[in-house]
Design a protein around this motif. Structure first.
Motif, PDB file in Angstrom:
ATOM      1  N   HIS A  32      35.779  40.939  44.791  1.00  0.00           N
ATOM      2  CA  HIS A  32      35.126  42.070  44.106  1.00  0.00           C
ATOM      3  C   HIS A  32      33.692  41.762  43.674  1.00  0.00           C
ATOM      4  CE1 HIS A  32      38.756  44.628  43.988  1.00  0.00           C
ATOM      5  NE2 HIS A  32      39.335  43.445  44.137  1.00  0.00           N
TER       6      HIS A  32
ATOM      7  N   HIS B 103      35.524  49.436  41.505  1.00  0.00           N
ATOM      8  CA  HIS B 103      34.060  49.266  41.508  1.00  0.00           C
ATOM      9  C   HIS B 103      33.334  50.049  42.590  1.00  0.00           C
ATOM     10  CE1 HIS B 103      36.098  45.318  40.596  1.00  0.00           C
ATOM     11  NE2 HIS B 103      35.581  45.609  39.435  1.00  0.00           N
TER      12      HIS B 103
ATOM     13  N   CYS C  23      31.892  47.306  45.796  1.00  0.00           N
ATOM     14  CA  CYS C  23      31.933  45.839  45.776  1.00  0.00           C
ATOM     15  C   CYS C  23      32.260  45.352  47.196  1.00  0.00           C
ATOM     16  CB  CYS C  23      32.985  45.359  44.779  1.00  0.00           C
ATOM     17  SG  CYS C  23      34.657  45.836  45.241  1.00  0.00           S
TER      18      CYS C  23
HETATM   19 ZN    ZN Z   1      36.115  46.031  43.491  1.00  0.00          ZN
END
Ligand code: ZN
Length: 299
Positions: free
Chosen positions: A155, A173, A176
């Motif tokens: 990540h 996220h 990422c």
């Molecule tokens: Zn992530």
């Protein structure tokens, strides 16, 4: 006889074997919900007399032995599994005195590879899976790398390709490393599954562009002696040449490394890296429990 579970995002592999990585029996169960998947896992192990269990699980998981939620899967986006008390349920079903080793699937795979696979004989390696998700486990000075918890190297943030406007597939996220380069990211960006995109060069060029960036960070921070790339996406072997090309440009001869074709490789154990590592987690748990009983402490 040792038991091993490799709990992945799409399937559970259960096996019985020994500390030398020999596997005597194994089954594969689809990962659906705990209520459906776990009873099948339990019934497999009830047919075998095992002395210890090792679990390599998708994460994030709680591996801090002093934590009240030790042994749980924690904040996974797979909602049915969020906060699932994995170790507790296995012990409840099989035996409360059963030693259980619990770690991430990628840490287990790193352990398998350093013991019997592509990094055999080395005291450090990095195992990365690029598949449904992206994760990595590292062995440094002969031990699994971890601190407050386990690393989540899938990540990290990467520099975007100037022509890539894909929003990113990570539920946490967005863009990422996992969000830009996992199997589901490839499928959504290009409108088809990776296996059907074999001849589309730009797909694998972009994949190499992102993986090379991640490897650069890992190399600069950890300096592992071997990098092993597994997972479904890495079955597209043409990605390796793209990774080598971009990594060479990025590193620009700054650090000295072995020849990339020997340094950045496929798993020596093939798709058995994770389950073999889980057997080793079982062995470590067995030894640890035996030591504690021997000491007469912490009973
Ligand atoms: Zn992530």
């Amino acid at each position: 006889m040792l038991g091993a579970i490799e709990a992945g995002g799409t399937k559970f592999v259960c096996a019985v074997g020994d500390e030398f990585g020999n596997i005597f029996d194994r089954i594969q169960i689809p990962t659906t919900t705990p209520n459906e998947t776990i009873p099948q896992v339990i019934s497999f192990f009830q047919n075998h007399k095992i002395k210890a269990m090792g679990i390599g699980s998708f994460g994030p998981i709680d591996i801090n032995a002093n934590s009240p939620t030790y042994g749980n899967i924690t904040s996974t986006p797979k909602q049915a599994w969020a906060d699932y008390p994995f170790v507790k349920e296995i012990k409840k079903a099989l035996s409360f005195s059963l030693p259980v080793g619990f770690n991430t699937d990628v840490n287990a795979a790193a352990l398998g590879e350093v013991s019997f696979g592509a990094a055999k004989g080395l005291d450090s390696c990095l195992y990365i899976t690029v598949g449904t998700g992206i994760g990595a486990g590292a062995i440094i000075h002969g031990n699994l790398l971890g601190g407050y918890s386990h690393p989540e190297m899938g990540h990290i943030l990467l520099r975007r390709h100037p022509k890539d406007d894909f929003h990113g597939k990570c539920p946490i996220h967005k863009d990422c490393f996992e969000g830009l380069a996992s199997g589901p990211a490839i499928e959504e960006r290009w409108g088809d599954q990776g296996v059907n995109l074999f001849s589309k060069e730009e797909v694998w060029d972009l994949e190499g562009y992102y993986i090379a960036q991640a490897l650069m960070q890992y190399i600069l921070i950890l300096s592992p002696k071997k990098i092993i790339l597994g997972g479904g996406v890495m079955n597209q072997k043409q990605i390796f040449s793209s990774i080598y090309l971009y990594l060479e440009k990025l590193l620009n001869d700054y650090v000295s490394l072995p020849n990339f074709s020997e340094y950045i490789v496929s798993p020596g154990l093939g798709d058995r890296a994770g389950i073999t590592g889980a057997l080793l987690l079982a062995m470590h748990a067995y030894q640890e429990q035996s030591c504690k009983v021997g000491d007469g402490k912490n009973k």
